[in-house]
Write a protein that holds these residues in place. Sequence first.
Motif, PDB file in Angstrom:
ATOM      1  N   THR A  75     -32.799 -15.334  23.893  1.00 42.15           N
ATOM      2  CA  THR A  75     -31.929 -16.232  24.639  1.00 42.15           C
ATOM      3  C   THR A  75     -30.504 -15.717  24.521  1.00 42.15           C
ATOM      4  O   THR A  75     -30.037 -15.430  23.409  1.00 42.15           O
ATOM      5  N   ALA A  76     -29.821 -15.585  25.641  1.00 40.88           N
ATOM      6  CA  ALA A  76     -28.434 -15.128  25.609  1.00 40.88           C
ATOM      7  C   ALA A  76     -27.537 -16.230  25.062  1.00 40.88           C
ATOM      8  O   ALA A  76     -27.805 -17.428  25.229  1.00 40.88           O
ATOM      9  N   TRP A  77     -26.457 -15.812  24.388  1.00 40.91           N
ATOM     10  CA  TRP A  77     -25.504 -16.784  23.878  1.00 40.91           C
ATOM     11  C   TRP A  77     -24.776 -17.472  25.031  1.00 40.91           C
ATOM     12  O   TRP A  77     -24.531 -16.866  26.058  1.00 40.91           O
ATOM     13  N   PRO A  78     -24.404 -18.721  24.845  1.00 37.17           N
ATOM     14  CA  PRO A  78     -23.543 -19.372  25.849  1.00 37.17           C
ATOM     15  C   PRO A  78     -22.131 -18.794  25.777  1.00 37.17           C
ATOM     16  O   PRO A  78     -21.799 -18.033  24.861  1.00 37.17           O
ATOM     17  N   ALA A  79     -21.307 -19.155  26.732  1.00 37.43           N
ATOM     18  CA  ALA A  79     -19.936 -18.652  26.777  1.00 37.43           C
ATOM     19  C   ALA A  79     -19.145 -19.168  25.589  1.00 37.43           C
ATOM     20  O   ALA A  79     -19.322 -20.304  25.139  1.00 37.43           O
ATOM     21  N   GLY A  80     -18.234 -18.314  25.100  1.00 37.30           N
ATOM     22  CA  GLY A  80     -17.383 -18.699  23.993  1.00 37.30           C
ATOM     23  C   GLY A  80     -15.974 -19.005  24.458  1.00 37.30           C
ATOM     24  O   GLY A  80     -15.704 -19.124  25.661  1.00 37.30           O
ATOM     25  N   SER A  81     -15.067 -19.120  23.500  1.00 39.37           N
ATOM     26  CA  SER A  81     -13.705 -19.503  23.842  1.00 39.37           C
ATOM     27  C   SER A  81     -12.727 -18.858  22.870  1.00 39.37           C
ATOM     28  O   SER A  81     -13.105 -18.214  21.894  1.00 39.37           O
ATOM     29  N   ILE A  82     -11.448 -19.032  23.135  1.00 38.51           N
ATOM     30  CA  ILE A  82     -10.369 -18.665  22.228  1.00 38.51           C
ATOM     31  C   ILE A  82      -9.589 -19.929  21.903  1.00 38.51           C
ATOM     32  O   ILE A  82      -9.073 -20.578  22.822  1.00 38.51           O
ATOM     33  N   PRO A  83      -9.466 -20.329  20.653  1.00 37.65           N
ATOM     34  CA  PRO A  83     -10.070 -19.699  19.474  1.00 37.65           C
ATOM     35  C   PRO A  83     -11.599 -19.765  19.522  1.00 37.65           C
ATOM     36  O   PRO A  83     -12.160 -20.557  20.285  1.00 37.65           O
TER      37      PRO A  83
END
Length: 531
Positions: A75-83
Amino acid sequence: MRSLRTLVGVLAATALTVPLVLTTGDTPARAVGPSVLPVTVTNSTGRSDAVYLYVIGTNLSTGRLGYVSAGGTFTAWPAGSIPPSPAPDVSIPGPGNGGSTTIGFPRGFSGRVYFSLGTRLSFFLTPDGLVQPAPWAGGDASHDVLFDWSEFTYNDAGLWLNSSQVDMFAVPHAVTVTGANGVTKRTGDLVSDGRSAVINGIKAQPGWASTVVTRSDGTVLRVLSPGKAAGAGLFSTTYLDPYITSAWNAYTSKTLTVVPFADQPNTKFFGRTSGNVMTFTNTSGAQVASFTKPTSANVWGCDGNLQAPNDLVVGPIARTLCAALNRGTLGTIDTQPSLNAADFYKSSPTNQYARILHANMVDGKAYAFAFDDVGNFESLVNDGDPRSAGIVLSPFGAGGGGGGTAGSITNANGLCLDNNAASTANGNKIQIWGCNGTVAQQWTFVAAGTTLRVQGKCLDIAGGGTANGTKVQLWDCNSTGAQVWIPQSNGSYLNPQSNRCLDDPGASTTPGTQVQIWDCNGSGAQRWTLH
């Protein structure tokens, strides 16, 4: 011949966006092995902590980063963010002490299997990828967690699985692979009480004690590799500089010959130093590469001035230089790579971390720095047609044998392991017999070599055999794999060379029955107790 290129030790508290362990080169791939390879994780730590497993990495067909379920689904990771935002908890419940859990590696995947004891690990996501645990970094969420990992690639060309110590040594573990031919390969086993030997050995080296990280409850969490420790302010950043300068300057007056490919002995490169630069020519005299004298950090990381591109000239020379500097052979051995382990780690100063790790491995193999695979000194198993694999979390202490204490060894039926008629002749039968307290039943588990000894000789597998039913005998101690016995938490003694256990045939109660090796099965026929 296929070239195996290993990319280890490059992960920190940054986003991972490339395959992290292994790629294979120049032979057309063919689909082999099951679509999901079963991998059994066995817990022989002797600890009561809950175990959590994580399989993370890269889908090689899509380049997507993600995680794998216990059943082998990517399963691909979901989108991340900054921070960075917390990643979902993708932990797989692991085995309790003495138990095992089977997980799956999907074919076409490269990554890591993390295992944490007592506490789950925290992963984080950025828009570019995954932030993995980096306990050497200030404020990292994993700092007080006891954990470690193995690295692997499973693709159409087979499985590569290694027990990496490139960044740190924490949870000792062995790795195995069994091919379609039924042969099992295994590496990564420590000598008895090896974890303590590594920790205490490194603590005893001047300037190295701070590389050992201990939790407030007294648990030794890890030993950091010198590069990671130096980056964390726990170790000298210039420790290796005097040796590097001496080795580098040695080639102002003589020539270094690098023969990077074992199967191509006529491919040679010749290095000479001028100032701080070592320049290499090929056999025709053309200049092909040059390297500025590396720093200690460059040597620990095999990067910077020793950066190794994935080519057939500069990269192989850089790998060879880095291995020679870590092993302390550059400057004194002028044809590299040096393949005689007896010559390693004699420089002053030297890589004590790598030296002590290798010295405490049953087969002498470890992945103590990024290019420890030069000359095949790494703790790696590979099979081009695998059917199963394993990761064995090893005993933290001496295990079932004790550290040199002599005594009788009884089986589940109350009979003793016995040297027939107290004869010291090579090949003498090792049997079960009524316990009588004689010298023929006084066994010593010698921690330095993980050998079981009686009357000055060793418990030995006849002919170095690996097949079920091969008899066990007495023989002169010779440091071969036929004489290595690793105590397991369930009371068995494992011989890593055969991946089989010391066994009383059919759980016999007949005195005089000669013992053998057999597939490890946890039965009473394989439970032995040293008194």
